[in-house]
Design a protein around this motif. Structure first.
Motif, PDB file in Angstrom:
ATOM      1  N   THR A 232      11.097 -35.294  11.227  1.00 28.52           N
ATOM      2  CA  THR A 232      10.574 -36.663  11.125  1.00 28.52           C
ATOM      3  C   THR A 232       9.089 -36.698  11.433  1.00 28.52           C
ATOM      4  O   THR A 232       8.310 -37.378  10.750  1.00 28.52           O
ATOM      5  CB  THR A 232      11.321 -37.598  12.093  1.00 28.52           C
ATOM      6  OG1 THR A 232      12.715 -37.536  11.828  1.00 28.52           O
ATOM      7  CG2 THR A 232      10.828 -39.027  11.940  1.00 28.52           C
ATOM      8  N   LYS A 236       6.108 -37.741   8.844  1.00 30.01           N
ATOM      9  CA  LYS A 236       5.202 -38.832   9.182  1.00 30.01           C
ATOM     10  C   LYS A 236       3.746 -38.367   9.156  1.00 30.01           C
ATOM     11  O   LYS A 236       2.873 -39.082   8.653  1.00 30.01           O
ATOM     12  CB  LYS A 236       5.544 -39.380  10.567  1.00 30.01           C
ATOM     13  CG  LYS A 236       4.703 -40.580  10.973  1.00 30.01           C
ATOM     14  CD  LYS A 236       5.120 -41.106  12.342  1.00 30.01           C
ATOM     15  CE  LYS A 236       4.258 -42.303  12.745  1.00 30.01           C
ATOM     16  NZ  LYS A 236       4.654 -42.820  14.097  1.00 30.01           N
ATOM     17  N   SER A 239       2.663 -37.741   5.506  1.00 27.83           N
ATOM     18  CA  SER A 239       2.592 -38.958   4.698  1.00 27.83           C
ATOM     19  C   SER A 239       1.232 -39.638   4.815  1.00 27.83           C
ATOM     20  O   SER A 239       0.812 -40.361   3.906  1.00 27.83           O
ATOM     21  CB  SER A 239       3.692 -39.937   5.098  1.00 27.83           C
ATOM     22  OG  SER A 239       3.490 -40.408   6.422  1.00 27.83           O
ATOM     23  N   THR A 240       0.530 -39.402   5.928  1.00 32.20           N
ATOM     24  CA  THR A 240      -0.777 -40.035   6.121  1.00 32.20           C
ATOM     25  C   THR A 240      -1.857 -39.424   5.247  1.00 32.20           C
ATOM     26  O   THR A 240      -2.922 -40.017   5.070  1.00 32.20           O
ATOM     27  CB  THR A 240      -1.224 -39.938   7.596  1.00 32.20           C
ATOM     28  OG1 THR A 240      -1.401 -38.559   7.953  1.00 32.20           O
ATOM     29  CG2 THR A 240      -0.206 -40.564   8.518  1.00 32.20           C
TER      30      THR A 240
END
Length: 309
Positions: A232, A236, A239-240
């Protein structure tokens, strides 16, 4: 090259897509639609960043600058390209051609630099998150943006002045859709080796160094993300910067295909299509990529759109 020469070419004929006569109307409408979506999409991102407090951060400030640059790039190329496509070729004055070339080169250079700044921002955010606020300050962001715009315009001024001092003679026909560097050089009356050399030297701070910074930044980013224990957390973190990585890949792949890789065996139509990819398609796809892959941008754009409607 002579310092006191005067170009014998006063008017230039842009041929455009001579083999597209059968689909001229469709291609014209497609270009027009892409241009409208490009301007509206990038303008929406600029407004969303400006009006949404949640987007008042360096990452989105840089994104708004990229959107503004995309609008300038598209507006420099597409309106005249529409005239070329509709007429099956169009005349443009030599001065007008140089003006278009200046703005095209400036915006392309600025885009290269902005993408580099954005990659450095993601590097600091992911690899040194505890120092992010102290490194990427508002003052530092403004300095970076001013450097991008000043350096991009300076590079364009130098190249445009060099082209304006060349002696053009003979044919005034350019088999292209806009006034680009290589097609213009083909009209010169002499071997343009020195001009090519100057272009490559100027490309060091605009293309070579930025590309190196981007590659190094993402090498560190990938290494850092892979060391995150939870899936996770890795998802995350990645994804940035995934949206930026997609935009960088599209932009540099198409640009290198035109200017760096050998063009032997490629038809003029293939070169024109590749040019369309980074001058028309990239500014069009950028806001779509960021809107689809970034939830904060997507929500802010939707709120801004509803306010405008």
């Amino acid at each position: 090259m002579k310092s006191d020469n005067v170009s014998s070419v006063a008017v230039i004929l842009l041929l455009g897509f001579q083999n597209f006569h059968g689909i001229k109307n469709f291609f014209f409408l497609l270009l027009l639609l892409v241009y409208i979506v490009t301007v509206c999409g990038n303008l929406l991102i600029i407004l969303a960043v400006y009006y949404s407090r949640s987007l008042h951060s360096p990452m989105y400030f840089f994104l708004s600058q990229l959107s503004f640059s995309d609008i300038l790039l598209s507006s420099t190329i597409v309106p005249n390209m529409l005239r070329v496509v509709w007429s099956g070729g169009s005349f443009v004055s030599f001065i007008g051609c140089l003006i278009q070339f200046f703005f095209f080169t400036a915006t392309e250079s600025i885009e290269c630099l902005l993408l580099t700044v954005m990659s450095y921002d993601r590097y600091v955010a992911i690899c040194n998150p505890l120092h992010y606020a102290s490194v990427i300050t508002n003052r530092f962001c403004v300095k970076l943006i001013l450097t991008c715009w000043l350096l991009g315009n300076f590079d364009s001024i130098i190249v445009t002045i060099t082209l304006s001092r060349l002696n053009f003679c003979g044919s005034n026909i350019i088999d292209h859709v806009f006034c680009d560097f290589l097609p213009l050089l083909e009209l010169a009356c002499f071997d343009a080796f020195i001009v090519h050399l100057e272009m490559y030297v100027l490309g060091i701070p605009i293309v070579i160094i930025p590309t190196t910074i981007i590659v190094v930044s993402y090498t560190y980013i990938v290494n850092t993300v892979l060391r995150i224990p939870s899936s996770t957390g890795r998802q995350k973190a990645f994804s940035t910067c995934s949206s930026h990585l997609i935009v960088v890949s599209i932009f540099y792949w198409t640009m290198f295909s035109v200017y760096i890789l050998p063009s032997r065996g490629q038809t003029s139509d293939i070169n024109k299509i590749l040019s369309l990819l980074y001058t028309v398609f990239t500014p069009f796809i950028n806001p779509i990529i960021y809107s689809l892959r970034n939830k904060d941008i997507k929500k802010a754009v939707q709120r801004t759109f509803h306010k405008l409607m």
